[in-house]
Design an enzyme around this catalytic site. Structure first.
Site, short mmCIF file in Angstrom:
data_model
loop_
_atom_site.label_atom_id
_atom_site.label_comp_id
_atom_site.label_asym_id
_atom_site.label_seq_id
_atom_site.Cartn_x
_atom_site.Cartn_y
_atom_site.Cartn_z
N ASP A 404 0.86 -1.19 0.00
CA ASP A 404 0.00 0.00 0.00
C ASP A 404 0.90 1.24 0.00
OD1 ASP A 404 -2.29 1.58 0.26
OD2 ASP A 404 -2.37 1.35 2.46
N GLU A 407 2.65 4.83 -4.09
CA GLU A 407 2.60 5.75 -5.25
C GLU A 407 3.94 6.48 -5.43
OE1 GLU A 407 0.26 5.51 -2.83
OE2 GLU A 407 -0.98 4.24 -4.10
N ASP A 481 -9.06 3.22 -2.35
CA ASP A 481 -10.06 3.68 -1.37
C ASP A 481 -11.37 4.12 -2.00
OD1 ASP A 481 -8.15 3.10 0.45
OD2 ASP A 481 -7.56 5.17 0.84
O1 MIG Z 1 -4.52 6.05 4.08
O2 MIG Z 1 -3.42 0.88 5.73
O3 MIG Z 1 -5.97 1.97 0.44
O4 MIG Z 1 -6.84 -0.20 1.95
O5 MIG Z 1 -6.67 0.00 4.74
C1 MIG Z 1 -4.80 4.80 4.62
C2 MIG Z 1 -4.56 1.60 5.89
C3 MIG Z 1 -3.75 3.80 4.24
C4 MIG Z 1 -4.97 2.91 2.38
C5 MIG Z 1 -5.41 1.68 1.70
C6 MIG Z 1 -6.40 0.96 2.57
C7 MIG Z 1 -5.74 0.62 3.90
C8 MIG Z 1 -5.24 1.91 4.57
N1 MIG Z 1 -4.34 2.61 3.68
#
Ligand code: MIG
Length: 752
Positions: A404, A407, A481
């Site tokens: 996650d 980017e 999200d």
């Molecule tokens: O800004 O790890 O898209 O699936 O649960 C939150 C916490 C950061 C974004 C991900 C989401 C995940 C969350 N992450």
């Protein structure tokens, strides 16, 4: 804050300075070395070559000598040896088999024909002093355009202006939010019954496809670097995707457990909570293959650690769940906490593993752990280091990782790293401006290859949020999200179909919606859809109401359970489609236009999809809805639920109460259908459901192997082709001698 009020539309300075665009001009000189045409232009340089009889590559650089380097997206790219070259005063010709390319010299333009049909015409290349480079190709105003990976909006992108810059967008995901987590600068231009052309701009800077400003043209551009382009002239959409995935790779066959039902939450906060979730699945007898651990499992968000208060004995937890057939997938973010007592940080600093500025100082940005450093995944030695760190998880029994924030997302105004941070591609230094869109792809590579080495002869599962073209080789993609909005359920369909048309066969959206509060009806309708999509995970944000199958009431749970079970019964068919995706690049979930490429009625259908060739799903996408119109392409279809025969080539009004989702199967299909199971780790017997086709044969296919290892690459699989005659005679043709779970004699024929 003011940008969210009327202040945002305060009167603009009309007629502000337009950016000045310059032409690259004429071909001044050319060299043909037997494989590649190289030339200089009034401004800059270019090269062009043919990769095979459907693909050409050209690159134009207005400023520099043009290099044949490509990004990590590209795996196969060799000029053919025996193309024919000729040259007149006005033109250059390059021919290989049925592919012919013409370059006009007086003002650079490129035309490509296959089988005598013009399928691509680049009418100009230009640039600005700020190093933007533009190409323009011709196209009828109405011709649909697909692809571009994970974008909001509907299936057909014609008429839109789409930019690519990997961005962490919590809200909102809507038509105006064009830049999401993935950048796949690939479009597929499909003129039904005429030509299909793929255009892949392999340039990792921010890129744009402008299909809006010019009536009969598309302008594509990059904010730096060359106009490095692959053009694929396909027979149809599938053939074009095949061509594209020849260059960028296909989706490898996933471990079968990753196709089961996955349950997640931001976060299950303790061992007890994880155990409770697993126990509830067992109590209610709902199939389950995997539980996710989101960021709360870590010690102050330090990756490769467990929080000892919440997860005092992660080893036991994972072992215990594995023994019950449940995999555990932890999240791993790229940000490494700046903490001199944290070994991962210390090692990263002392070995120079982190991304730095040009003077060698480390770039720090704020993410969950506070001030953090970011591995420079562009270096092979950093990929190796990071990959091996996952031994921390794999030695506990983990076989899948969730990436996650890659980017990379940073909590600041620009939402990411400074653009002048440097990345080191094994010796070649590039700025973050150039590397930004590649960061997630390199992280996926490090994760996937690391896992592959750590767990011998086992297919790893990796799931990523960010990526670039080629991401399919390493990871499945989830669409980030979204929210518990009906509109987001609806939007997930074209997103997943366009990801598929951009080479990414393994993708899905958070079932039930991530942010905002789910409702019982939305959970039902979303689970019904998720059951038929490649990746199937229910996930929700902290502080939203829980949305596990049992979270609402018994009625909801019963229906949700029914569709999770049905998913498992479709896994033999689904797994066969993944086998096909690995072989051919053709995606698992397809828009109608892909299977019916001449059907003009199908060009814009965003709210129906095909699972493989023969199963069509037309979800209910609004609260209270039990009827909807469905388009049936030519031929005969059967309603999955009541077995009624439906005539294609037109729209029908269909009915589905809350307990059903409209599903149809094409006449002539033999569908492999599994028994109900607890999860993919249980042996599953497979029977056949055939959908009669008048007096013609019915056909189907089933791919089987050990579900988990790479032995299938050494021939340990069985691929069974099934042919059933209208009078009930079954013949099977087998490749491979892996033991099959198919009971051929157990066949149900519908429509007779
Ligand atoms: O800004 O790890 O898209 O699936 O649960 C939150 C916490 C950061 C974004 C991900 C989401 C995940 C969350 N992450």
């Amino acid at each position: 804050m003011l940008e969210h009020t009327s202040y945002a539309i305060l009167p603009s300075e009309e007629g502000g300075a337009e950016e000045q665009v310059h032409e690259v001009g004429a071909v001044e000189s050319v060299k043909w070395n037997g494989k590649v045409v190289e030339g200089t232009l009034t401004e800059g340089a270019f090269f062009l070559y043919l990769l095979n009889d459907q693909t050409l590559r050209f690159s134009v650089h207005p400023f520099e000598k043009v290099s044949t380097d490509s990004t990590l997206a590209v795996v196969e790219d060799e000029p053919v040896e025996d193309a024919d070259y000729s040259d007149t005063d006005a033109e250059l010709f390059l021919t290989y088999k049925n592919l012919q390319v013409t370059i006009k010299k007086n003002r650079l333009s490129i035309t490509a024909q296959r089988n005598g049909k013009t399928a691509f015409h680049l009418s100009g290349v230009s640039f600005t002093k700020d190093k933007k480079v533009f190409g323009t190709f011709e196209k009828d105003a109405k011709t649909p355009i697909y692809g571009l990976g994970e974008k909001s909006g509907f299936l057909n992108k014609n008429g839109e202006k789409i930019t690519n810059w990997n961005t962490d967008v919590f809200a909102p995901h809507n038509k105006d939010t064009v830049e999401l987590y993935q950048s796949i600068p690939f479009v597929l231009i499909h003129d039904p019954g005429e030509t299909t052309t793929g255009v892949f701009l392999d340039n990792s800077h921010r890129t744009e496809f402008d299909m809006q400003t010019f009536k009969d043209r598309v302008r594509f551009s990059a904010e730096g670097g060359p106009l490095n382009t692959y053009i694929i002239l396909g027979e149809d959409i599938k053939d074009t995707i095949r061509g594209y995935t020849t260059i960028t790779g296909t989706t490898p066959l996933p471990p079968q457990w990753s196709l089961g039902y996955h349950q997640s939450r931001y976060s299950y906060r303790s061992e007890e909570e994880v155990r409770e979730v697993a126990a509830a699945f067992e109590k209610y007898e709902i199939p389950l293959d995997c539980i996710f651990l989101d960021i709360h499992y870590m010690n102050d968000y330090r990756v490769f650690t467990f929080n000892k208060d919440r997860f005092p004995n992660a080893n036991n937890l994972i072992k215990e769940l594995n023994e019950r057939g449940i995999d555990v997938v932890p999240i791993v973010d790229p940000g490494v906490k700046k903490d001199v007592e944290y070994p991962v940080y210390r090692e990263g600093v002392s070995e120079n593993f982190f991304s730095t500025y040009i003077d060698g100082s480390i770039y720090y940005g704020a993410v969950w752990p506070g001030t953090s450093a970011f591995p420079d995944f562009f270096q092979s030695r950093v990929q190796k280091w990071w990959g091996h760190l996952h031994g921390f998880y794999t030695e506990k029994g983990v076989r899948g990782i969730w990436n996650d924030m890659n980017e990379p997302s940073v909590f600041n105004e620009s939402k990411t790293m400074d653009l002048d941070v440097r990345h080191n591609q094994d010796g070649k230094l590039i700025s973050h401006r150039e590397g930004h869109n590649l960061y997630g792809l390199y992280m996926s590579k490090a994760t996937f290859e690391g896992l592959k080495e750590l767990i011998p002869n086992t297919r790893p599962f990796s799931l990523t949020r960010a990526g670039y073209a080629g991401v399919q080789r390493y990871s499945a993609v989830w669409t980030g999200d979204n929210r518990s909005h009906w509109e987001h359920l609806e939007m997930s369909l074209p997103m997943i179909m366009n990801l598929g048309m951009s080479g990414v066969a393994f993708s899905g959206a958070d079932v039930g919606g991530f942010a905002s509060d789910c409702t019982p009806e939305l959970l039902v309708r979303w689970t019904q859809v998720g059951a038929f999509l490649p990746y199937f995970r229910n996930h929700s944000v902290q502080d939203s109401i829980y949305q596990e199958p049992w979270a609402f009431n018994k009625e909801t749970m019963t229906i949700v359970k029914k569709f999770i079970q049905l998913r498992y019964q479709f896994i033999p068919y689904l797994y066969t489609l993944f086998h096909e995706a690995e072989k051919s690049g053709v995606p698992v979930v397809r828009p109608l236009i892909m299977e019916y490429p001449e059907d003009k009625e199908a060009t814009d259908i965003s709210d129906q999809f095909l699972l493989g060739r023969d199963v069509m799903v037309a979800p209910m996408l609004r609260p209270g809805q039990t009827h909807r119109s469905v388009y049936f392409p030519e031929g005969t279809w059967f309603d999955w639920w009541n077995e009624e025969e439906i005539e294609g080539g037109k729209f029908h009004l269909v009915y589905a109460d809350l307990e059903t989702i409209p599903v149809f199967v094409k006449a002539g299909t033999v569908l492999p259908f599994g028994d109900e199971v607890r999860n993919t780790k249980e042996q599953q017997r497979v029977s056949l459901i055939a959908f009669s086709n008048g007096d013609r044969d019915m056909r189907g296919r089933l791919y089987e192997d050990d579900h988990i290892s790479y032995n299938y690459q050494k021939g340990e699989y069985v691929l069974t082709d099934i042919v059933l005659s209208s009078d009930g005679d079954v013949k099977t043709y087998k490749q491979g001698d892996f033991e099959s779970n198919l009971v051929v004699s157990d066949i149900k024929i519908i429509g007779k």
